[in-house]
Design an enzyme around this catalytic site. Structure first.
Site, PDB file in Angstrom:
ATOM      1  N   LYS A 190     -37.164 -35.754  32.185  1.00 10.60           N
ATOM      2  CA  LYS A 190     -36.414 -35.003  32.886  1.00 10.60           C
ATOM      3  C   LYS A 190     -34.911 -34.659  32.509  1.00 10.60           C
ATOM      4  O   LYS A 190     -34.363 -35.639  32.634  1.00 10.60           O
ATOM      5  CB  LYS A 190     -36.242 -35.225  34.510  1.00 10.60           C
ATOM      6  CG  LYS A 190     -35.894 -34.038  35.229  1.00 10.60           C
ATOM      7  CD  LYS A 190     -35.364 -34.428  36.784  1.00 10.60           C
ATOM      8  CE  LYS A 190     -33.911 -34.971  36.671  1.00 10.60           C
ATOM      9  NZ  LYS A 190     -32.843 -33.805  36.371  1.00 10.60           N
ATOM     10  N   GLY A 241     -27.005 -42.421  33.140  1.00 13.57           N
ATOM     11  CA  GLY A 241     -26.352 -41.620  34.270  1.00 13.57           C
ATOM     12  C   GLY A 241     -25.649 -42.577  35.109  1.00 13.57           C
ATOM     13  O   GLY A 241     -25.070 -43.683  34.609  1.00 13.57           O
ATOM     14  N   SER A 242     -25.123 -42.129  36.233  1.00  9.50           N
ATOM     15  CA  SER A 242     -24.325 -42.878  37.274  1.00  9.50           C
ATOM     16  C   SER A 242     -24.746 -43.998  37.632  1.00  9.50           C
ATOM     17  O   SER A 242     -25.942 -44.483  37.864  1.00  9.50           O
ATOM     18  CB  SER A 242     -23.648 -42.072  38.060  1.00  9.50           C
ATOM     19  OG  SER A 242     -24.731 -41.983  39.219  1.00  9.50           O
ATOM     20  N   THR A 243     -23.955 -44.992  37.895  1.00  9.98           N
ATOM     21  CA  THR A 243     -24.184 -46.638  38.363  1.00  9.98           C
ATOM     22  C   THR A 243     -24.736 -46.371  39.689  1.00  9.98           C
ATOM     23  O   THR A 243     -25.808 -47.055  40.079  1.00  9.98           O
ATOM     24  CB  THR A 243     -23.020 -47.413  38.588  1.00  9.98           C
ATOM     25  OG1 THR A 243     -22.746 -47.440  37.120  1.00  9.98           O
ATOM     26  CG2 THR A 243     -23.087 -48.913  38.929  1.00  9.98           C
ATOM     27  N   GLY A 246     -28.511 -45.254  39.374  1.00  8.90           N
ATOM     28  CA  GLY A 246     -28.976 -46.251  38.833  1.00  8.90           C
ATOM     29  C   GLY A 246     -29.161 -47.382  39.745  1.00  8.90           C
ATOM     30  O   GLY A 246     -30.308 -48.039  39.673  1.00  8.90           O
ATOM     31  N   GLU A 263     -28.786 -47.152  31.493  1.00  6.27           N
ATOM     32  CA  GLU A 263     -27.547 -47.124  30.704  1.00  6.27           C
ATOM     33  C   GLU A 263     -26.715 -46.517  31.770  1.00  6.27           C
ATOM     34  O   GLU A 263     -26.910 -45.142  31.735  1.00  6.27           O
ATOM     35  CB  GLU A 263     -27.570 -46.304  29.376  1.00  6.27           C
ATOM     36  CG  GLU A 263     -26.618 -46.580  28.307  1.00  6.27           C
ATOM     37  CD  GLU A 263     -25.707 -45.321  28.405  1.00  6.27           C
ATOM     38  OE1 GLU A 263     -24.544 -45.563  29.088  1.00  6.27           O
ATOM     39  OE2 GLU A 263     -26.058 -44.389  27.972  1.00  6.27           O
ATOM     40  N   CYS A 297     -19.623 -41.873  29.140  1.00  2.00           N
ATOM     41  CA  CYS A 297     -19.903 -43.013  29.615  1.00  2.00           C
ATOM     42  C   CYS A 297     -19.041 -44.085  29.062  1.00  2.00           C
ATOM     43  O   CYS A 297     -18.472 -45.040  29.757  1.00  2.00           O
ATOM     44  CB  CYS A 297     -21.257 -43.512  29.725  1.00  2.00           C
ATOM     45  SG  CYS A 297     -22.200 -43.773  28.299  1.00  2.00           S
ATOM     46  N   GLU A 392     -14.457 -44.684  37.527  1.00  3.92           N
ATOM     47  CA  GLU A 392     -14.915 -43.672  36.563  1.00  3.92           C
ATOM     48  C   GLU A 392     -14.606 -42.508  36.848  1.00  3.92           C
ATOM     49  O   GLU A 392     -15.117 -41.883  37.892  1.00  3.92           O
ATOM     50  CB  GLU A 392     -16.215 -43.956  36.060  1.00  3.92           C
ATOM     51  CG  GLU A 392     -16.759 -43.184  34.679  1.00  3.92           C
ATOM     52  CD  GLU A 392     -18.270 -43.424  34.510  1.00  3.92           C
ATOM     53  OE1 GLU A 392     -18.360 -43.277  33.149  1.00  3.92           O
ATOM     54  OE2 GLU A 392     -18.906 -43.504  35.404  1.00  3.92           O
TER      55      GLU A 392
END
Length: 778
Positions: A190, A241-243, A246, A263, A297, A392
């Site tokens: 996706k 993507g974002s933490t 995740g 990641e 990132c 971030e």
């Protein structure tokens, strides 16, 4: 403007790239796209618009994936996987080579479409993203070719669900798809909602390459589609993507048995020492933070400058910022393009507006009248605890503070919950190679930044995720052992009548920080032999005992800095001392388990210790041949503090098999002994006490695995958790690990054959790979 005026001003004239062919391709597709499932595009359905962030123009309408769409894609991938894996590495390599060549043939089309859809400057798409995507398919075509000879015991996982972000749409696709299909997996990918167009063009390329139906499937949609893939019947989830997302994926997949690589975000330090080439460091910094508008990132978003040069460095940096060109991303003279979407632009603006600390400089450049543009920004004079130094931003915003000594630089650099990348600039190679290993980051660039290659793994530590993409280490995430595991069987403790086998009571304590300790709970339980005789009592550890053991392990950090040779000598010493008491330990194991396998288990334990000792100074990293005048050093570092629930059925061998490779690599361990048969572990700490093992390196707890699993997995100072317990605790451990996104290795309801030596796998799980890019030459 005349030629004389151009030479007088040295201004760049406009050099726009034509978008005609990319727009024509969109029109040829009807400017509406369905999904790519089982080798064909589906009929477009209800969906959303994909817009050019530089102009707001609608480029195409995409289809929002439904549950039926995801199910169809997974079914197609599942159906195709067996024959795709059966094709063999050489057969798969042919298709990967074909895809790589087609990416080259249509490179300009991909570059323009990427810039239209994402907003990044065309020179970045053309010179970085697209060539790197091609490189990944060429590289992994070679990996497919070599799989049978170099990875003879590995096989494909099966169907991989892959979810990628909007900052590097095609490159992230290549990072995910190339290794997956090279190893014989099939994929359901996706792309990001904002930037799906090059993924759909890639689907067209797969069709042109003749890729078998179902090997690559692409579904479009928002986060809901990603959640459907995560919950689907797939064998692996790979997410970039974002933490925060995740963390939710880690919780959602807990106990499912799905392999997971993440990641995630970063707040990467950019360290400039006072002997650095300042002009080069500033040019590197431009690439570190304003590359792709800072939507990277691993962007060098935290500038750490040594005090002696800070004033001069910031002055030069501001002048350079004012010379940056921001505008139409299709203009080949543009340095900074458009932020991907108004939502992201609002996020950046609000984060900067909420900051009240330091002083801000925004580039004195002419801003475009419309579109999602934000000026290059520097905020200096912040303290390490200020929100913008910790969070971030994911935009063209650089924050800065100073340091005095290399030690302080390392402390500031590591003062973050992230650990993705780091950059350092110095002309002193001794300083560079002294600082790099101390940085908590998966990638370190010396006198350069944002260098990537398929041969060098990329990934982070801490809350930047786990797993690597690229290189040999990246293949581990897409393969598994061919060995077939047996179902897990719960091992129960024996019951008894309370009569002791030996009237002399030897109190079995726990072992924490190099000392024998009583349980915080004040409770103990009896351990009986098969005949019902009382063998002894052991303490029931609780969360406070876990806390104390983790604190002891954390305080033993010097162990990680010792040499492999020293660790080997101590492991040999443990083995020798265990050998001297072999008969005693064998009798204890036989008494607890009611079997006659004690002698064999002791001999195997001694061999595991000797094997770990042998590997302690030989489990080396690699030197990757990357396309720069330099090398990428893949250094193997300890994971740090590892918690392990040891095997129930092999009371000493299971403990030693986990402990020995872990401490051989410089880790410190907190071991929960076999729950039904713990006395071998409490006898074993006597061996540790006489074998020069430093306090805190090995800590042993006894008690209920179910009670210890969650506090161990949720502890923020634990970096990895392993479980070989016969109690299935995989789901609880993986869910609790989401707090700091620590690595986990759990048995997922399968048993381990402890008669086999699994030391290599333990060594892999006990280490992190840090890639240090070292340029050389003038």
């Amino acid at each position: 403007m005349t030629i004389k005026e151009i030479f007088d001003t040295m201004e760049y004239g406009p050099a726009p790239e034509s978008a005609a062919e990319a727009l024509a391709w969109l029109v040829d597709q009807g400017s509406r796209f369905g999904h790519f499932i089982n080798g064909e595009f589906t009929v477009p359905g209800d969906g959303f618009d994909s817009k050019n962030p530089a102009t707001g123009e609608v480029l195409a309408t995409l289809t929002q994936a439904t549950q039926a769409d995801v199910d169809a894609a997974v079914e197609a991938a599942r159906k195709a996987q067996g024959s795709w894996a059966g094709l063999g590495g050489a057969g798969r390599a042919t298709y990967l080579y074909a895809i790589a060549r087609l990416l080259q043939k249509h490179a300009r089309l991909f570059a323009v479409l990427e810039t239209l859809d994402n907003g990044k400057p065309i020179r970045e798409s053309r010179d970085i993203d697209i060539p790197l995507a091609q490189r990944h398919f060429y590289y992994h075509a070679g990996m497919a070719q070599l799989m049978e000879s170099e990875l003879p015991d590995a096989e494909a996982l099966g169907v991989c669900g892959q979810i990628i972000p909007w900052n590097f749409p095609l490159l992230m696709l290549a990072w995910k798809i190339a290794p997956a299909i090279a190893m014989g997996n099939t994929v359901v990918l996706k792309p990001a909602e904002y930037t799906s167009l090059t993924a759909l063009l890639f689907a067209d390329i797969c069709h042109q390459a003749g890729l078998p139906k179902g090997v690559v499937n692409i579904v479009t949609g928002d986060g809901a589609a990603g959640e459907m893939i995560t919950a689907a019947d797939v064998d692996k989830i790979a997410f970039t993507g974002s933490t925060s997302v995740g963390r939710r994926i880690r919780e959602a997949t807990a106990g499912s048995g799905k392999t997971l690589t993440l990641e995630l975000g970063g707040k990467s330090p950019y360290i400039v020492f006072d002997d650095a080439d300042i002009d080069s460091a500033i040019e590197g910094l431009v690439d570190a933070i304003w590359f792709n508008q800072g939507q990277v990132c691993c962007a060098g978003s935290r500038l750490l400058v040594q005090e002696g040069i800070a004033g001069r460095f910031h002055t030069k940096l501001k002048v350079r910022m004012d010379g940056l060109r921001i505008g139409n991303p299709l203009d080949k003279c543009i340095d900074v393009g458009a932020v991907v979407d108004p939502v992201q632009l609002d996020t950046i603006s609000s984060m900067v507006a909420s900051n009240l600390a330091g002083t801000m400089h925004q580039a004195q450049v002419q801003m475009p009248a419309g579109g999602c543009f934000y000026p290059p920004t520097l905020i200096e004079g912040l303290s390490p605890a200020d929100p913008l130094m910790q969070e971030e931003i994911f935009g063209p915003v650089l924050v800065s503070c100073t340091f005095r000594t290399p030690e302080e630089a390392v402390e500031l650099a590591n003062n973050t919950r992230y650990g993705l990348a780091a950059t350092l600039w110095t002309e002193n190679v001794n300083l560079a190679l002294g600082v790099a290993p101390k940085l908590a980051a998966g990638v370190v660039w010396i006198n350069g930044t944002n260098m990537f290659d398929a041969a060098a793994g990329f990934g982070g530590v801490r809350e930047s995720g786990f797993g690597r993409e690229g290189g040999w280490e990246g293949l581990a995430a897409y393969t598994r052992s061919k060995a077939k595991a047996k179902p897990l069987t719960k091992v129960e403790a024996f019951e008894g009548n309370g009569a002791p086998a030996d009237p002399l009571d030897r109190t079995a304590k726990m072992y924490v920080g190099g000392k024998q300790t009583r349980p915080d709970s004040g409770y103990s339980r009896a351990v009986y032999g098969k005949s019902g005789a009382l063998l002894g009592h052991v303490g029931l550890a609780n969360r406070k005992d876990v806390r104390n053991a983790v604190e002891a392990a954390a305080s033993a950090g010097k162990w990680s800095k010792t040499t492999g040779h020293l660790r080997a000598q101590i492991l040999y010493y443990i083995g020798e001392n265990l050998s001297a008491r072999a008969a005693e330990f064998a009798a204890r194991i036989d008494a607890m388990t009611g079997k006659k396998s004690g002698a064999a288990e002791i001999e195997a334990s001694i061999q595991r210790l000797f094997t770990a000792a042998a590997w302690a100074d030989k489990y080396d990293g690699q030197v990757h041949g990357v396309p720069i005048r330099g090398v990428a050093l893949a250094m193997k570092e300890p994971a740090s503090v590892i918690g392990a629930l040891c095997a129930d059925e092999a009371p000493l061998l299971g403990l030693v098999s986990a402990m020995a490779p872990a401490i051989a690599m410089g880790n410190r361990v907190v071991l929960a002994a076999s729950e039904p048969f713990p006395l071998a572990a409490t006898d074993f700490y006597q061996v540790l006490e006489t074998s020069d093992v430093p306090a805190g390196v090995v800590n042993i707890l006894t008690g209920s695995h179910a009670e210890l699993a969650k506090p161990l997995a949720s502890h923020l100072n634990v970096d990895a958790v392993w479980s070989f317990s016969s109690t299935d605790l995989s789901a609880a451990i993986e869910a609790a690990s989401a707090g700091n996104l620590k690595r986990t290795w759990v048995n997922n309801r399968t048993a381990t054959d402890w008669t086999q030596d699994h030391s290599k796998r333990f060594l892999q799980e006990a280490t992190e790979i840090k890639n240090i890019w070292v340029p050389y030459g003038e």
